[in-house]
Design an enzyme around this catalytic site. Structure first.
Site, short mmCIF file in Angstrom:
data_model
loop_
_atom_site.label_atom_id
_atom_site.label_comp_id
_atom_site.label_asym_id
_atom_site.label_seq_id
_atom_site.Cartn_x
_atom_site.Cartn_y
_atom_site.Cartn_z
N ASP A 237 19.73 15.45 26.75
CA ASP A 237 18.37 15.31 26.24
C ASP A 237 17.71 14.04 26.79
OD1 ASP A 237 16.18 15.99 24.79
OD2 ASP A 237 17.04 15.50 22.83
N GLY A 238 16.40 14.09 26.97
CA GLY A 238 15.63 12.88 27.29
C GLY A 238 15.08 12.81 28.71
N ASN A 239 15.16 13.90 29.44
CA ASN A 239 14.61 13.89 30.82
C ASN A 239 13.11 13.62 30.82
OD1 ASN A 239 17.13 14.60 31.64
ND2 ASN A 239 16.64 16.71 32.19
N TRP B 101 12.32 10.02 29.90
CA TRP B 101 12.69 9.14 31.01
C TRP B 101 11.55 9.10 32.04
CZ3 TRP B 101 13.23 9.55 36.28
CH2 TRP B 101 13.96 8.54 36.92
N ARG C 119 7.12 15.04 34.40
CA ARG C 119 8.36 15.42 33.70
C ARG C 119 9.42 15.97 34.64
NH1 ARG C 119 8.68 16.22 28.32
NH2 ARG C 119 10.11 17.95 28.62
N THR D 285 17.55 29.28 24.58
CA THR D 285 16.70 30.46 24.35
C THR D 285 15.35 30.01 23.76
OG1 THR D 285 17.98 30.73 22.32
CG2 THR D 285 18.48 32.23 24.11
N GLU D 286 15.29 28.79 23.24
CA GLU D 286 14.02 28.26 22.67
C GLU D 286 13.17 27.57 23.74
OE1 GLU D 286 17.09 28.01 20.98
OE2 GLU D 286 16.35 29.73 19.85
N ASN D 287 13.78 27.23 24.89
CA ASN D 287 13.03 26.51 25.94
C ASN D 287 11.94 27.36 26.59
OD1 ASN D 287 15.84 24.47 27.10
ND2 ASN D 287 14.20 23.97 25.67
N ARG E 26 8.21 26.31 26.26
CA ARG E 26 7.59 25.21 27.02
C ARG E 26 6.48 25.77 27.93
NH1 ARG E 26 11.98 20.51 28.31
NH2 ARG E 26 12.78 20.44 26.20
N SER F 76 20.78 21.68 17.67
CA SER F 76 19.81 22.50 18.40
C SER F 76 20.36 23.84 18.88
CB SER F 76 19.25 21.72 19.61
OG SER F 76 18.62 20.55 19.17
C1 FPP Z 1 16.23 17.98 28.16
O1 FPP Z 1 15.24 17.09 28.51
C2 FPP Z 1 16.92 18.62 29.30
C3 FPP Z 1 16.74 19.90 29.70
C4 FPP Z 1 15.69 20.79 29.14
C5 FPP Z 1 17.65 20.50 30.70
C6 FPP Z 1 17.51 19.94 32.06
C7 FPP Z 1 18.38 20.61 33.05
C8 FPP Z 1 18.97 19.95 34.07
C9 FPP Z 1 18.87 18.51 34.23
C10 FPP Z 1 19.75 20.61 35.15
C11 FPP Z 1 20.03 22.05 35.07
C12 FPP Z 1 20.87 22.40 36.19
C13 FPP Z 1 21.52 23.56 36.34
C14 FPP Z 1 22.40 23.73 37.49
C15 FPP Z 1 21.40 24.69 35.40
P1 FPP Z 1 13.84 17.24 27.79
O2 FPP Z 1 12.91 17.82 28.78
O3 FPP Z 1 13.99 18.01 26.51
O4 FPP Z 1 13.51 15.74 27.50
P2 FPP Z 1 12.53 15.17 26.36
O5 FPP Z 1 13.17 15.51 25.05
O6 FPP Z 1 12.52 13.70 26.65
O7 FPP Z 1 11.20 15.81 26.58
#
Ligand code: FPP
Length: 240
Positions: free
Chosen positions: A17-19, A22, A30, A63-65, A68, A196
């Site tokens: 979590d946290g991409n 970041w 993002r 499945t909830e993503n 977005r 989650s």
């Molecule tokens: C959460 O960050 C992370 C994800 C939704 C998954 C990201 C997936 C990868 C880094 C790689 C996947 C690779 C393969 C090979 C399947 P967020 O976007 O929820 O961060 P936030 O909570 O800060 O918005």
């Protein structure tokens, strides 16, 4: 790291979590966070494999993503293609086997193709399994198992009162990871402290480790810290 090499968790699962946060902190879009997140996956995979972990499961898309914005969903769907293009040679070199759990429906054909290609290329590797949870949801997985068992009862292949936890396990995605279906250590980055909908059944007795680090900053050192913390825990599985 420690002197207890024997007490390494067999199955480590991570909620990466946290991409997004970041990227926001760096004033970048993002998707740059997800891009850096792939580097963190590479680092952690190598460290987990070096430490002797048997299965590393990463929550890559839930499945909830799908809720977005469409551009972000599209980008996340492309990530496996880019990840395997870049990293399969390194996975090969480290004897890592790729596996995937989750629902195939709705996943674009090109993504499914990249995933099965990586699985096929690494199928003879005998080291750690790098298991991606992609279009995965814990409740939907349990519903799927329940439906399969109901079918068996309807066909008189099974009596409802004979159903055991093992019957349910047979119909979970993680059956392919036998004997390491259950999670030993669950890690979540970014300071959030929730499950989650991740491996609800399989996390029944796992130890939890939370860190405030955002996923793109996750590294080998913090992975070792999580292992060290795990080694200090006493797992009792309900006994004394
Ligand atoms: C959460 O960050 C992370 C994800 C939704 C998954 C990201 C997936 C990868 C880094 C790689 C996947 C690779 C393969 C090979 C399947 P967020 O976007 O929820 O961060 P936030 O909570 O800060 O918005």
């Amino acid at each position: 790291m420690n002197n207890q090499k024997e007490n390494i968790p067999n199955h480590v699962a991570i909620i990466m979590d946290g991409n997004g946060r970041w990227a926001q902190k760096q004033e970048k879009p993002r998707k740059m966070g997800h891009e850096e997140g792939m580097e963190a996956i590479r680092r952690v995979t190598m460290q987990a494999s070096k430490r002797g972990v048997k299965v590393l499961t990463l929550y890559a898309f839930s499945t909830e993503n799908w809720k977005r914005p469409p551009q972000e969903v599209h980008f996340l769907m492309q990530l496996p293609i880019r990840f395997f293009d870049r990293f399969v040679p390194e996975l090969q070199k480290n004897n890592v086997k790729v596996n995937m759990i989750g629902f195939e429906e709705k996943v674009p054909k090109s993504t499914k193709k990249a995933i099965s290609k990586a699985m096929d290329q690494t199928k003879n590797n005998t080291g750690m399994t790098l298991n991606f949870a992609f279009n995965y949801g814990g409740r939907a997985e349990i519903v799927k198992a329940t439906q399969a068992l109901c079918e068996k009862v309807l066909k008189n292949e099974l009596t409802s009162t004979d159903i055991t936890p093992e019957h349910i396990e047979e119909h979970l995605f993680t059956h392919s990871l036998t004997p390491y279906q259950d999670v030993d250590l669950l890690i979540r980055s970014s300071g959030e402290k929730r499950l989650s909908n991740f491996l609800l059944w399989q996390n029944a007795y796992s130890e939890f480790y939370f860190t405030d680090l955002l996923w793109p900053d996750f590294n080998a050192k913090i992975f070792d810290e999580a292992l060290f913390e795990y080694q200090k825990r006493q797992r009792r599985y309900g006994a004394l």
